[in-house]
Design a protein around this motif. Structure first.
Motif, PDB file in Angstrom:
ATOM      1  N   SER A   1      78.698  33.846  93.149  1.00 13.64           N
ATOM      2  CA  SER A   1      79.141  35.235  93.047  1.00 13.64           C
ATOM      3  C   SER A   1      79.623  35.635  94.429  1.00 13.64           C
ATOM      4  O   SER A   1      79.134  35.140  95.451  1.00 13.64           O
ATOM      5  N   GLY A   2      80.624  36.525  94.477  1.00 16.54           N
ATOM      6  CA  GLY A   2      81.219  36.888  95.758  1.00 16.54           C
ATOM      7  C   GLY A   2      80.384  37.878  96.537  1.00 16.54           C
ATOM      8  O   GLY A   2      79.671  38.712  95.966  1.00 16.54           O
TER       9      GLY A   2
ATOM     10  N   SER B   1      85.383  36.476  95.790  1.00 16.90           N
ATOM     11  CA  SER B   1      85.572  36.091  94.383  1.00 16.90           C
ATOM     12  C   SER B   1      84.484  35.124  93.924  1.00 16.90           C
ATOM     13  O   SER B   1      83.948  34.348  94.719  1.00 16.90           O
ATOM     14  N   ALA B   2      84.183  35.190  92.628  1.00 17.06           N
ATOM     15  CA  ALA B   2      83.283  34.214  92.017  1.00 17.06           C
ATOM     16  C   ALA B   2      84.062  32.926  91.775  1.00 17.06           C
ATOM     17  O   ALA B   2      85.055  32.927  91.053  1.00 17.06           O
TER      18      ALA B   2
ATOM     19  N   GLY C   1      78.490  34.232  87.091  1.00 14.51           N
ATOM     20  CA  GLY C   1      78.819  34.670  88.445  1.00 14.51           C
ATOM     21  C   GLY C   1      79.897  35.724  88.385  1.00 14.51           C
ATOM     22  O   GLY C   1      80.723  35.741  87.464  1.00 14.51           O
ATOM     23  N   ASN C   2      79.915  36.643  89.372  1.00 17.29           N
ATOM     24  CA  ASN C   2      80.875  37.752  89.384  1.00 17.29           C
ATOM     25  C   ASN C   2      81.320  38.064  90.807  1.00 17.29           C
ATOM     26  O   ASN C   2      80.683  37.673  91.788  1.00 17.29           O
ATOM     27  N   ASP C   3      82.431  38.801  90.900  1.00 15.36           N
ATOM     28  CA  ASP C   3      83.007  39.155  92.195  1.00 15.36           C
ATOM     29  C   ASP C   3      82.142  40.177  92.924  1.00 15.36           C
ATOM     30  O   ASP C   3      81.431  40.984  92.311  1.00 15.36           O
ATOM     31  N   GLY C   4      82.264  40.165  94.268  1.00 17.99           N
ATOM     32  CA  GLY C   4      81.649  41.196  95.076  1.00 17.99           C
ATOM     33  C   GLY C   4      82.459  42.482  95.039  1.00 17.99           C
ATOM     34  O   GLY C   4      83.638  42.499  94.684  1.00 17.99           O
ATOM     35  N   GLY C   5      81.818  43.601  95.385  1.00 19.48           N
ATOM     36  CA  GLY C   5      82.484  44.899  95.384  1.00 19.48           C
ATOM     37  C   GLY C   5      83.471  45.052  96.530  1.00 19.48           C
ATOM     38  O   GLY C   5      83.364  44.397  97.572  1.00 19.48           O
ATOM     39  N   ASP C   6      84.450  45.933  96.335  1.00 20.40           N
ATOM     40  CA  ASP C   6      85.463  46.246  97.350  1.00 20.40           C
ATOM     41  C   ASP C   6      85.097  47.533  98.084  1.00 20.40           C
ATOM     42  O   ASP C   6      84.226  48.299  97.660  1.00 20.40           O
ATOM     43  N   ASN C   7      85.795  47.798  99.189  1.00 20.18           N
ATOM     44  CA  ASN C   7      85.665  49.085  99.851  1.00 20.18           C
ATOM     45  C   ASN C   7      86.673  50.048  99.234  1.00 20.18           C
ATOM     46  O   ASN C   7      87.872  49.769  99.208  1.00 20.18           O
ATOM     47  N   ALA C   8      86.191  51.176  98.730  1.00 18.40           N
ATOM     48  CA  ALA C   8      87.050  52.127  98.024  1.00 18.40           C
ATOM     49  C   ALA C   8      87.687  53.154  98.951  1.00 18.40           C
ATOM     50  O   ALA C   8      88.226  54.151  98.488  1.00 18.40           O
ATOM     51  N   GLY C   9      87.615  52.926 100.241  1.00 17.63           N
ATOM     52  CA  GLY C   9      88.283  53.815 101.178  1.00 17.63           C
ATOM     53  C   GLY C   9      87.380  54.450 102.210  1.00 17.63           C
ATOM     54  O   GLY C   9      87.842  55.071 103.163  1.00 17.63           O
TER      55      GLY C   9
END
Length: 296
Positions: A114-115, A128-129, A141-149
């Protein structure tokens, strides 16, 4: 009399005096370490489960339990977070979780089972996963979160059961870690985190601007800090990601990822050896919390 790759009576040149037996295998990799100084949460290790395989009696299978990745120690480019280590049963490999985004040079989350989550830079993205594809096994497995600003919080690491939470969505609170994969119906609640595996670590934030602690995902993900304290480590033998460190008047280090796990389960009385043996619901289960060998 010989046939089908084994020797029924123990004479001749067969591989074994006994026929193969079937087992279910769970392979959980080590979780990624969290980033420091409003750093991203580490991703949970890849979870592989689902195949029923033939175990050959008296054959030895190598078992490797992956360690969790190191958390980023502090800011200034002196130490990045690390990905978790792979776990292996025989020829089946689960990939370690990605490390969380780090304050200085490595702002994006690392790729892995998982990312890892993005750090507090507004342009940072989660990892990314990139788990393995093994015939007969389901890959979790799954992706890690992004920065939303936002610039005062970081994202959560991905978990085996859900993506990591984005940063900057709720004020200056970091993104939560993605939940792990619940396999309690298959292996009970005495392994992993009550039968849940490979949650992502929470993303760090800044307490001086109203940041709040972001929780880790179910399945051993560490809870992040909104202060100078270090992020919580992922729980051992769950594959949980370490949490990101916060920031207040000083740098908070990232938490280490949790180590992985390997389980072999089959019906009936004990036939193989290795690991810690239990007998749930008339089955036999071998749990490896550290590396070793399983003899069929």
């Amino acid at each position: 009399m010989t046939g089908f790759g084994y020797n029924i009576l123990g004479f001749g040149t067969g591989v074994s005096a006994l026929p193969p037996y079937q087992a279910k295998i769970l392979v959980v990799a080590g979780g990624g370490g969290g980033g420091s100084t409003t750093g991203g949460g580490g991703g949970g290790g890849e979870v592989l489960y689902g195949a029923t395989i033939d175990i050959v009696p008296n054959q030895t299978y190598t078992v490797t339990v992956g360690a969790g990745g190191a958390g980023s120690p502090y800011s200034g480019g002196a130490g990045n977070s690390s990905d978790g280590d792979n776990s292996v049963f025989g020829t089946v490999t689960a990939i370690g979780g990605g490390g969380g985004g780090f304050h200085a040079s490595n702002k994006n989350g690392g790729d892995g089972g998982s990312g890892g989550g993005a750090n507090s830079a507004s342009s940072a993205v989660g990892g990314s996963a990139v788990g393995t594809s093994v015939t007969g096994y389901t890959t979790y497995g799954n992706d890690g979160g992004d920065n939303a600003g936002g610039t005062a919080s970081a994202a959560g690491g991905g978990g085996a059961g859900a993506v990591g939470g984005n940063a900057g969505v709720s004020g200056n609170v970091g993104g939560v870690g993605g939940n792990g994969q619940d396999l309690s119906s298959n292996f009970g609640t005495g392994v992993g985190a009550s039968g849940v595996f490979a949650g992502g670590g929470g993303g760090g934030s800044q307490s001086n601007v109203g940041g709040g602690a972001a929780s880790g995902g179910t399945g051993g993900g560490g809870t992040a800090q909104a202060s100078s304290s270090a992020g919580q480590a992922g729980t051992a033998n769950t594959g949980g990601g370490g949490a990101g460190g916060g920031w207040s008047s000083n740098y908070g280090a990232g938490g280490a990822g949790g180590s992985g796990l390997v389980i072999i389960r089959y019906s009936g009385s004990q036939r193989g050896s290795g690991g810690t043996v239990s007998t749930p619901s008339g089955d036999t289960m071998h749990v490896f919390s550290s590396s070793g060998t399983y003899t069929g």
